[in-house]
Design an enzyme around this catalytic site. Structure first.
Site, PDB file in Angstrom:
ATOM      1  N   CYS A 204       0.797  -1.229   0.000  1.00  0.00           N
ATOM      2  CA  CYS A 204       0.000   0.000   0.000  1.00  0.00           C
ATOM      3  C   CYS A 204       0.830   1.279   0.000  1.00  0.00           C
ATOM      4  CB  CYS A 204      -0.943   0.013   1.201  1.00  0.00           C
ATOM      5  SG  CYS A 204      -0.126   0.416   2.780  1.00  0.00           S
ATOM      6  N   ASP A 338      25.877   3.208 -14.065  1.00  0.00           N
ATOM      7  CA  ASP A 338      25.588   4.234 -13.059  1.00  0.00           C
ATOM      8  C   ASP A 338      26.256   3.833 -11.737  1.00  0.00           C
ATOM      9  OD1 ASP A 338      24.466   5.840 -11.099  1.00  0.00           O
ATOM     10  OD2 ASP A 338      22.426   5.698 -11.897  1.00  0.00           O
TER      11      ASP A 338
END
Length: 412
Positions: A204, A338
């Site tokens: 959630c 990266d």
């Protein structure tokens, strides 16, 4: 499943033969094992080849950000107690490499397969696994890997309703979220040192509460499931409450956790914990990882760490100060280009160690160490770093392609 003797179709046989020929040519040209290019050629000739090769095997898939190559090796050793095993032991973990590995195991009963996180759902569809081990999910290869919650969502959707027994780490909320869509899950309390990818609830988005070793979402009630297997110190606790000693030649808490998950997988195939754990002792090194090699009259221990979670675990197993540490970081294609993840690693854990920095991105790493107030020296290459180290054993920690460079240099 295992035991059928459906012969491969003529097309599949041709694909296997062609793939092996291409792989052999690649090896002869000095371009590595040839398993990936061989598998690509074979799959071009027969796109269903992976499914055909897997149809007579009891398959285990192993996926995670960290520890999948080692865990695959441990499971393979354990299952050899029950029959012949074919495995992609060198870590070629995308469909082409997996196809190549299975093509070489015509008499095998079990297939123990390491799978790159991004390919898990597709490989599971093709191979109809009996068991899937899910160990952890954390940030890795930031330039091209999906954000961790998206990977967990892909796993969750791809494994929903799977007939496989899922052996999953109850301590990693992302893994629990991914595995919860499956009807048959065995939960293992394997621990989780790195928590920075699981502070928000994958269900959630609420804030995760983490009292002690427990975790739960205060907003939606998503919480840590009750494990039936657990790592407890130097023992594995099985579902009956029996404690089985872990004897490994591989160092560190992370490998004990890998052994606990491997014992749970072995039990799915009827191999008892005592037998499984005894067989795991055979594993000394995994594709060069943890090897101690002699180089320029010194003992170097080679350690692989590819992302923040891996570096954290690796720092916990190096010898105490003042053991010298050589760090090597590259940013080539296989590493991810990266290097901003270096800022997520707590390099203050190296305080007291003489540090020597090499690799393509040694200056990126030097800036990070400077900010962490570490004493270090930048060196041109491994030879120079070793010469500058004080006498005694040296710990060498490298990310993926830097590790391959090291192995070539030391002749390992």
């Amino acid at each position: 499943m295992a035991g059928n003797s459906d012969p491969l179709t003529p097309r599949a046989k041709l694909a296997v033969t062609a793939g092996k020929a291409v792989a052999a040519a690649s090896r002869a040209a000095g371009r590595g094992s040839g398993s990936v290019i061989g598998g690509r050629v074979a799959l071009k000739l027969d796109p269903d080849l992976l499914a055909r090769l897997a149809q007579n095997l009891d398959v285990v898939l192993v996926s995670a950000t960290n520890g999948k190559t080692t865990t695959t090796r441990l499971i393979a050793e354990a299952l050899r107690a029950a029959g012949p095993v074919v495995s992609n032991a060198l870590g070629a973990n995308m469909p082409a490499g997996i196809t190549s590995a299975l093509a070489g195991g015509s008499d095998a009963k079990y297939g123990v397969i390491e799978v790159d996180e991004k390919y898990l759902a597709g490989v599971a569809r093709d191979t109809d696994p009996k068991c899937i081990a899910l160990l952890n999910l954390s940030r890795d290869q930031l330039d091209r890997a999906a954000e961790t919650r998206m990977l967990a969502e892909n796993w969750r959707e791809g494994l929903a309703g799977s007939k496989a027994v899922i052996v999953a780490n109850a301590d990693d909320p992302l893994v629990v979220w991914a595995a919860s869509s499956s009807p048959n899950v065995i939960w293992v309390a394997a621990g989780q040192m790195w928590k920075d990818d699981a502070w928000s609830c994958p269900a959630c988005g609420g804030v995760m509460q983490r009292p002690g070793d427990d975790w739960f979402c205060g907003e939606c009630g998503f919480r840590r499931p009750t494990p039936t297997w657990a790592l407890s110190g130097d023992h594995v606790l099985d579902p009956h409450g029996s404690a089985w000693p872990i004897h490994l030649q591989l160092p560190g808490r992370a490998n004990k956790a890998n052994a606990a998950s491997s014992a749970a997988v072995a039990a799915v195939f009827g191999v008892p914990p005592q037998v499984a754990l005894e067989r795991m002792y055979q594993v000394q090194a995994v594709a060069g990882r943890y090897d101690v090699v002699q180089f320029q009259g010194r003992d170097l221990r080679l350690l692989l760490a590819k992302n923040p979670a891996g570096w954290l675990e690796t720092f916990s197993l190096i010898d105490p100060p003042p053991t010298p540490v050589i760090l090597s970081v590259n940013a080539r294609g296989a590493d991810g280009t990266d290097t901003s993840w270096l800022w997520d690693v707590d390099y203050t854990r190296l305080t007291g160690h003489p540090i020597f920095v090499i690799g393509d991105r040694k200056l990126d790493l030097a800036v990070r160490l400077e900010v962490a107030n570490q004493h270090f020296q930048v060196c041109e290459n491994l030879d120079q770093a070793v010469q500058m180290c004080p006498p005694g054993r040296i710990e060498v920690i490298a990310n993926y392609t830097a590790f391959q460079d090291l192995r070539r240099r030391v002749g390992n």
